[in-house]
Design a protein around this motif. Sequence first.
Motif, mmCIF file in Angstrom:
data_model
loop_
_atom_site.group_PDB
_atom_site.id
_atom_site.type_symbol
_atom_site.label_atom_id
_atom_site.label_comp_id
_atom_site.label_asym_id
_atom_site.label_seq_id
_atom_site.Cartn_x
_atom_site.Cartn_y
_atom_site.Cartn_z
ATOM 1 N N LEU A 149 6.230 -6.544 -9.158
ATOM 2 C CA LEU A 149 6.505 -7.677 -9.486
ATOM 3 C C LEU A 149 7.287 -7.672 -10.639
ATOM 4 O O LEU A 149 6.525 -7.521 -11.869
ATOM 5 C CB LEU A 149 5.247 -8.409 -9.323
ATOM 6 C CG LEU A 149 4.316 -8.301 -8.308
ATOM 7 C CD1 LEU A 149 2.988 -9.001 -8.425
ATOM 8 C CD2 LEU A 149 5.098 -8.899 -7.088
ATOM 9 N N ASP A 150 8.458 -7.412 -10.929
ATOM 10 C CA ASP A 150 8.963 -7.256 -12.392
ATOM 11 C C ASP A 150 9.414 -8.326 -13.105
ATOM 12 O O ASP A 150 9.674 -8.304 -14.411
ATOM 13 C CB ASP A 150 10.457 -6.383 -12.006
ATOM 14 C CG ASP A 150 11.506 -6.865 -11.053
ATOM 15 O OD1 ASP A 150 11.132 -8.168 -10.912
ATOM 16 O OD2 ASP A 150 12.378 -6.457 -10.968
ATOM 17 N N HIS A 151 8.757 -9.615 -12.785
ATOM 18 C CA HIS A 151 8.875 -10.508 -13.670
ATOM 19 C C HIS A 151 7.408 -10.803 -14.506
ATOM 20 O O HIS A 151 7.396 -11.835 -14.992
ATOM 21 C CB HIS A 151 9.056 -11.947 -12.737
ATOM 22 C CG HIS A 151 8.088 -12.454 -11.699
ATOM 23 N ND1 HIS A 151 7.581 -11.501 -10.649
ATOM 24 C CD2 HIS A 151 7.218 -13.341 -11.903
ATOM 25 C CE1 HIS A 151 6.674 -11.972 -9.906
ATOM 26 N NE2 HIS A 151 6.592 -13.151 -10.691
ATOM 27 N N GLU A 166 0.882 -14.367 -7.706
ATOM 28 C CA GLU A 166 2.422 -14.079 -7.768
ATOM 29 C C GLU A 166 2.863 -12.934 -6.663
ATOM 30 O O GLU A 166 3.864 -13.030 -6.378
ATOM 31 C CB GLU A 166 2.359 -13.255 -9.372
ATOM 32 C CG GLU A 166 2.501 -14.225 -10.332
ATOM 33 C CD GLU A 166 3.480 -15.162 -10.421
ATOM 34 O OE1 GLU A 166 4.526 -15.351 -9.998
ATOM 35 O OE2 GLU A 166 3.229 -16.806 -10.451
ATOM 36 N N PHE A 167 1.863 -12.170 -6.253
ATOM 37 C CA PHE A 167 1.893 -11.084 -5.100
ATOM 38 C C PHE A 167 2.479 -11.927 -3.952
ATOM 39 O O PHE A 167 3.284 -11.713 -3.206
ATOM 40 C CB PHE A 167 1.058 -10.309 -4.943
ATOM 41 C CG PHE A 167 0.720 -9.488 -3.849
ATOM 42 C CD1 PHE A 167 1.828 -8.675 -3.339
ATOM 43 C CD2 PHE A 167 -0.290 -9.514 -3.075
ATOM 44 C CE1 PHE A 167 1.929 -7.833 -2.180
ATOM 45 C CE2 PHE A 167 -0.425 -8.788 -1.867
ATOM 46 C CZ PHE A 167 0.858 -8.233 -1.482
ATOM 47 N N TYR A 168 1.415 -12.852 -3.758
ATOM 48 C CA TYR A 168 1.837 -13.833 -2.411
ATOM 49 C C TYR A 168 3.187 -14.632 -2.375
ATOM 50 O O TYR A 168 3.697 -14.562 -1.717
ATOM 51 C CB TYR A 168 0.664 -14.880 -2.489
ATOM 52 C CG TYR A 168 -0.800 -14.414 -2.094
ATOM 53 C CD1 TYR A 168 -0.990 -13.097 -1.531
ATOM 54 C CD2 TYR A 168 -1.921 -15.471 -2.218
ATOM 55 C CE1 TYR A 168 -2.318 -12.799 -1.173
ATOM 56 C CE2 TYR A 168 -3.343 -14.922 -1.716
ATOM 57 C CZ TYR A 168 -3.212 -13.727 -1.247
ATOM 58 O OH TYR A 168 -4.515 -13.254 -1.017
ATOM 59 N N VAL A 172 6.262 -14.280 0.097
ATOM 60 C CA VAL A 172 6.770 -15.436 0.965
ATOM 61 C C VAL A 172 8.468 -15.203 0.492
ATOM 62 O O VAL A 172 9.234 -15.388 1.394
ATOM 63 C CB VAL A 172 6.276 -16.878 0.567
ATOM 64 C CG1 VAL A 172 7.119 -18.035 0.974
ATOM 65 C CG2 VAL A 172 4.596 -16.849 0.713
ATOM 66 N N SER A 173 8.791 -15.116 -0.772
ATOM 67 C CA SER A 173 10.168 -15.258 -1.179
ATOM 68 C C SER A 173 10.935 -14.085 -0.587
ATOM 69 O O SER A 173 12.117 -14.311 -0.310
ATOM 70 C CB SER A 173 10.361 -15.512 -2.750
ATOM 71 O OG SER A 173 9.852 -14.186 -3.420
ATOM 72 N N HIS A 174 10.377 -13.061 -0.322
ATOM 73 C CA HIS A 174 11.066 -11.845 0.264
ATOM 74 C C HIS A 174 10.867 -11.624 1.563
ATOM 75 O O HIS A 174 11.324 -10.636 2.231
ATOM 76 C CB HIS A 174 10.358 -10.546 -0.218
ATOM 77 C CG HIS A 174 10.892 -10.353 -1.595
ATOM 78 N ND1 HIS A 174 10.427 -11.002 -2.876
ATOM 79 C CD2 HIS A 174 11.807 -9.414 -2.371
ATOM 80 C CE1 HIS A 174 11.222 -10.682 -3.931
ATOM 81 N NE2 HIS A 174 11.949 -9.821 -3.749
ATOM 82 N N ASP A 175 10.196 -12.693 2.396
ATOM 83 C CA ASP A 175 9.846 -12.949 3.657
ATOM 84 C C ASP A 175 9.220 -11.582 4.204
ATOM 85 O O ASP A 175 9.506 -10.825 5.316
ATOM 86 C CB ASP A 175 11.052 -13.037 4.229
ATOM 87 C CG ASP A 175 10.854 -13.668 5.985
ATOM 88 O OD1 ASP A 175 9.922 -13.992 6.125
ATOM 89 O OD2 ASP A 175 11.807 -13.340 6.895
ATOM 90 N N TYR A 176 8.304 -11.008 3.469
ATOM 91 C CA TYR A 176 7.548 -9.914 3.621
ATOM 92 C C TYR A 176 6.333 -10.163 4.456
ATOM 93 O O TYR A 176 5.257 -10.122 3.963
ATOM 94 C CB TYR A 176 7.231 -9.244 2.357
ATOM 95 C CG TYR A 176 7.148 -7.661 2.305
ATOM 96 C CD1 TYR A 176 8.223 -6.795 2.257
ATOM 97 C CD2 TYR A 176 5.935 -7.049 2.289
ATOM 98 C CE1 TYR A 176 8.043 -5.598 2.002
ATOM 99 C CE2 TYR A 176 6.047 -5.844 2.156
ATOM 100 C CZ TYR A 176 7.047 -4.949 1.905
ATOM 101 O OH TYR A 176 6.570 -3.556 1.849
ATOM 102 N N VAL A 246 -1.275 -17.271 2.888
ATOM 103 C CA VAL A 246 -0.261 -16.909 1.895
ATOM 104 C C VAL A 246 0.742 -17.734 1.535
ATOM 105 O O VAL A 246 0.968 -17.885 0.100
ATOM 106 C CB VAL A 246 0.574 -15.515 2.310
ATOM 107 C CG1 VAL A 246 1.445 -15.264 1.238
ATOM 108 C CG2 VAL A 246 -0.459 -14.316 2.655
ATOM 109 N N GLY A 247 1.234 -18.628 2.342
ATOM 110 C CA GLY A 247 2.104 -19.587 2.205
ATOM 111 C C GLY A 247 1.409 -20.942 1.349
ATOM 112 O O GLY A 247 1.740 -21.315 0.512
#
Length: 413
Positions: A149-151, A166-168, A172-176, A246-247
């Motif tokens: 989580l480089d931010h 932030e991990f969650y 979501v943003s990486h559709d992981y 998560v969402g």
Amino acid sequence: MRATPKLIRLLVICLIITTTFTVHLVVGKQSQHHAAFEPPDSGTVVHGKQVNKVAKALYPLHPFPESPMQVSLSDDDHNHTSSQPPKPWLAAVICAAADFEHRAAIRSTWMQLFRDVPFDGRFVVANPGPQWTAMVAMENRTFGDIIVLDHLQEDDVTANTVKTLEFYKWLVSHDYRYEFVSKMDTDLWLNARGFWDKFLAPRLSNKTGVWKSTVERTVIGELYYTRSWDLVFPHGSMYTVTWDMVGLLSSLQSRFKVVTGEDMALAVLMLKGRERANFVNFRGTEKFDYDDRDSRGDGTAWSRASTHPNSTRHALYGTDPIAIHELKDSKLWRKVADCFDETGLKKAPEPLGPDRTPFSVHWFDFWDFVGFGHRHRSRFDGIPDFLWSFQDGSWICDDIWNLGKTKTGYSAA
Ligand SMILES: *[C@@H]1O[C@H](CO)[C@@H](O)[C@H](O)[C@H]1NC(C)=O
Ligand SMILES: *[C@@H]1O[C@H](CO)[C@@H](O)[C@H](O)[C@H]1NC(C)=O
Ligand SMILES: *[C@@H]1O[C@H](CO)[C@@H](O)[C@H](O)[C@H]1NC(C)=O
Ligand SMILES: *[C@@H]1O[C@H](CO)[C@@H](O)[C@H](O)[C@H]1NC(C)=O
């Protein structure tokens, strides 16, 4: 001459009884509970201490270099994993970027031992900064199991407040996407086989060859009540949520930007958003803090015969243990690891001699026996009655967590 020590002993015992009784009365009094859907102002709490501000910037947050795993084609095992269908379960260990040691220990023990269980084991780190970036990149090129989580900056406050949320958001943003996402700490030993068999497999279907969760809005964890913060939330050492959670939690956090103890944040967000979730609670026999003094005293992690297997803290007993916490010490980690094989917990061998239990343990047993002290109850039993309500056939805890039809602290699938 002999009467004096006896008298003193008697006085000391009387004093202790009076003090214990008073503390019991004062502390046991029902405290004022927060109003419905009004979370208490918990501030920023890290390791039980209030901190005022989020830590100041320690280093510039440069993007982490792409460093995918270098797969060697001769490596059968790697080839094997990459050609498998997607796994339904993500088991993520939240850890500090420089904590190479814990990652190595976890990778080579439970993640390796239970590799036949369909999970992806990952380590979640913040921005490693100039000092550690090259090494973490090299580690990921070798193992391919690091999420950066480089931010986020690597510091204690961030790690213990917003990191999991932030991990969650990152997932979501990486559709992981995974059907179930577990978050755990580095000092937790996971019997992934037991967790899969007992908690996840019964809540998954794969009729079409694709894993699909059969439950929604569900959290699996250990409910924990803190009087000082007047909240009930899943204990942070390990909890598991369905993908919709998560969402939900990501979007609630984007809205409310809660900065508080990471596990407490879940309850605060749910209250602020007036949301509810189903909760599957671990029994004290399944998730607990490891207590070495409760062991046989023979150098193994097996419990003494008169252990209290439902309590918050004990040694290994029976067939239930799944999530064993408080293994900060690598010696304890190894001891616990030795009690497992790929099928889960081994059968406890017959003790070779009598239990060598320290005096302090007998002391606590005594107080428990006479009815004082709550040492032998589970975290779940520590939730006061006034936090429970029964609505539409379900037990609800703290207006958030729906335990279903029975308030046993355990619901079967
Ligand atoms: C590994 O996978 C690649 C492509 O997916 C395939 O061409 C190769 O034969 C596999 N190697 C082994 C040893 O299975
Ligand atoms: C780490 O390795 C995995 C597997 O190759 C890759 O998917 C991922 O992008 C890598 N992470 C980073 C930050 O480069
Ligand atoms: C579906 O579940 C069965 C039984 O649990 C298992 O043997 C099989 O490998 C699963 N299929 C997939 C695609 O994972
Ligand atoms: C532990 O709890 C279960 C019920 O959840 C109970 O049946 C059992 O007797 C308890 N064990 C001990 C040793 O108290």
